[in-house]
Design an enzyme around this catalytic site. Structure first.
Site, PDB file in Angstrom:
ATOM      1  N   SER A   4     -64.562-115.336  21.091  1.00  0.00           N
ATOM      2  CA  SER A   4     -64.252-114.246  20.178  1.00  0.00           C
ATOM      3  C   SER A   4     -62.797-113.804  20.348  1.00  0.00           C
ATOM      4  O   SER A   4     -61.879-114.600  20.160  1.00  0.00           O
ATOM      5  CB  SER A   4     -65.242-113.104  20.392  1.00  0.00           C
ATOM      6  OG  SER A   4     -65.124-112.133  19.392  1.00  0.00           O
TER       7      SER A   4
ATOM      8  N   ASP B 194     -71.760-115.838  11.332  1.00  0.00           N
ATOM      9  CA  ASP B 194     -70.674-115.109  11.976  1.00  0.00           C
ATOM     10  C   ASP B 194     -69.564-114.896  10.954  1.00  0.00           C
ATOM     11  O   ASP B 194     -69.128-115.852  10.306  1.00  0.00           O
ATOM     12  CB  ASP B 194     -70.150-115.934  13.158  1.00  0.00           C
ATOM     13  CG  ASP B 194     -69.035-115.254  13.933  1.00  0.00           C
ATOM     14  OD1 ASP B 194     -68.602-114.153  13.547  1.00  0.00           O
ATOM     15  OD2 ASP B 194     -68.586-115.836  14.943  1.00  0.00           O
TER      16      ASP B 194
ATOM     17  N   HIS C 211     -72.681-114.381  16.076  1.00  0.00           N
ATOM     18  CA  HIS C 211     -71.512-114.143  16.906  1.00  0.00           C
ATOM     19  C   HIS C 211     -71.956-113.584  18.264  1.00  0.00           C
ATOM     20  O   HIS C 211     -72.789-112.683  18.336  1.00  0.00           O
ATOM     21  CB  HIS C 211     -70.585-113.141  16.217  1.00  0.00           C
ATOM     22  CG  HIS C 211     -69.298-112.938  16.932  1.00  0.00           C
ATOM     23  ND1 HIS C 211     -68.184-113.717  16.700  1.00  0.00           N
ATOM     24  CD2 HIS C 211     -68.928-112.039  17.887  1.00  0.00           C
ATOM     25  CE1 HIS C 211     -67.206-113.313  17.478  1.00  0.00           C
ATOM     26  NE2 HIS C 211     -67.628-112.298  18.218  1.00  0.00           N
TER      27      HIS C 211
END
Length: 321
Positions: free
Chosen positions: A151, A251, A281
């Site tokens: 991320s 995501d 995610h």
């Protein structure tokens, strides 16, 4: 297989409410995250410090139960540049060490809004520089270091690779980017379909991403257009490391991660990209018993072994076995 309707409804109920102000709630979120941080036996890790411009940057080292590779994974955690820390990522880094047989070095970088761009990035760069310039301290060579991030951490890994090339102080050999944030626009006018398709009902919303990036960017509007803030904006992506990109199907960051992989490939870099189906995610933080996490470790181990996998969607699902 698509996410079940009941699960979709539950995710929608848990998703980030549009009226929540991240700037007013991030301290509470941090405190709650620290309360949930899993404890680890002391013999699993030990902390070191490096210096950057007169302040210490903590780096936590995790040794696997059985070291199978003479390699160090330099890890940058996720959390939108605002949340999480090396304590809340203990379990992730232990799993990463044990599943790969590598020593893992996790970096405690400065979080926004107290430390806006490029402060957190410079902490990560300083850790990478120290490790690359003195790899013998961990019994490796500089070529045996792989950057890893998920991320926001994937964003930081990509940015460190760009900085290393541009400053010429050391060279990155490999990077693994897990559902990375690479672009600067997650608004309703975003050019990426995944922002529109997955930006409301899957825990991480496009508004939350935008709020995190606003805190990370700070008051300087020019930050938004820096390639070190949003690597997909880089005009020159040549001379980047061998790269593995893994995205999650549901995501909002999915398409920009895959676009970054394709841009790296177009610039002449060796790249693998895989979309993990039926995942959200952040799924890599789940325990290794989840099928999607195991499949991700398979891809990571193949990459570390120098074995190229086909660039196609993995057909496994994230159910627990």
């Amino acid at each position: 297989m698509a996410i079940h309707k009941a699960m979709r409804a539950a995710l929608q109920a848990l998703s980030y409410p549009a009226n929540i102000d991240v700037e007013k709630t991030y301290k509470v979120s941090r405190a709650l995250g620290n309360l949930r941080a899993p404890l680890s036996p002391l013999y699993h890790f030990w902390d070191q410090q490096i210096e950057r411009d007169g302040h210490p940057v903590r780096v936590r080292l995790y040794r696997p139960h059985k070291q199978q590779r003479n390699r160090v994974l330099l890890f940058f955690h996720g959390g939108g540049w605002v949340l999480e820390n090396i304590d809340t990522y203990n379990a992730v880094c232990r799993n990463l060490a044990n599943q790969t047989g590598c020593l893992v070095a996790s970096v405690e970088y400065g979080l926004a809004p107290e430390h806006t761009f490029p402060e957190g990035l410079e902490d990560c760069y300083a850790a990478a520089k120290a490790l690359h310039q003195h790899p013998e301290q961990l019994g490796i060579s500089a070529q045996e270091i792989t950057l890893v991030g998920d991320s926001a951490g994937g964003n930081l890994a990509a940015a460190v690779s760009l900085l290393a090339r541009d400053r010429g102080e050391f060279s990155i050999t490999e990077q693994i980017l897990l559902y990375p944030a690479t672009y600067n626009d997650h608004s309703p006018t975003s050019r990426f379909a995944s922002v529109h398709e997955n930006g409301q009902d899957y825990l991480l919303t496009s508004k939350r991403v935008s709020d995190y990036m606003r805190l990370y960017a700070g008051e300087n509007e020019k930050n938004w257009n820096s390639p070190y803030f949003a690597p997909l904006l880089a005009e020159d992506l040549t001379h980047q490391p061998r790269t593995l990109v893994i995205t999650a199907e549901y995501d909002p960051l999915r398409d920009e991660g895959e676009a970054y992989a394709e841009a790296l490939r177009a610039a002449g870099n060796p790249v693998e990209v895989h979309r993990m189906p039926d995942t959200l995610h952040g799924y890599f933080s789940l325990p290794a018993r989840f099928r999607a996490v195991r499949d991700t470790f398979t891809l990571i181990n193949q990459f570390l072994n120098g074995v190229a996998s086909h660039d196609e969607n993995t057909k496994e699902t994230p159910e627990m076995e």
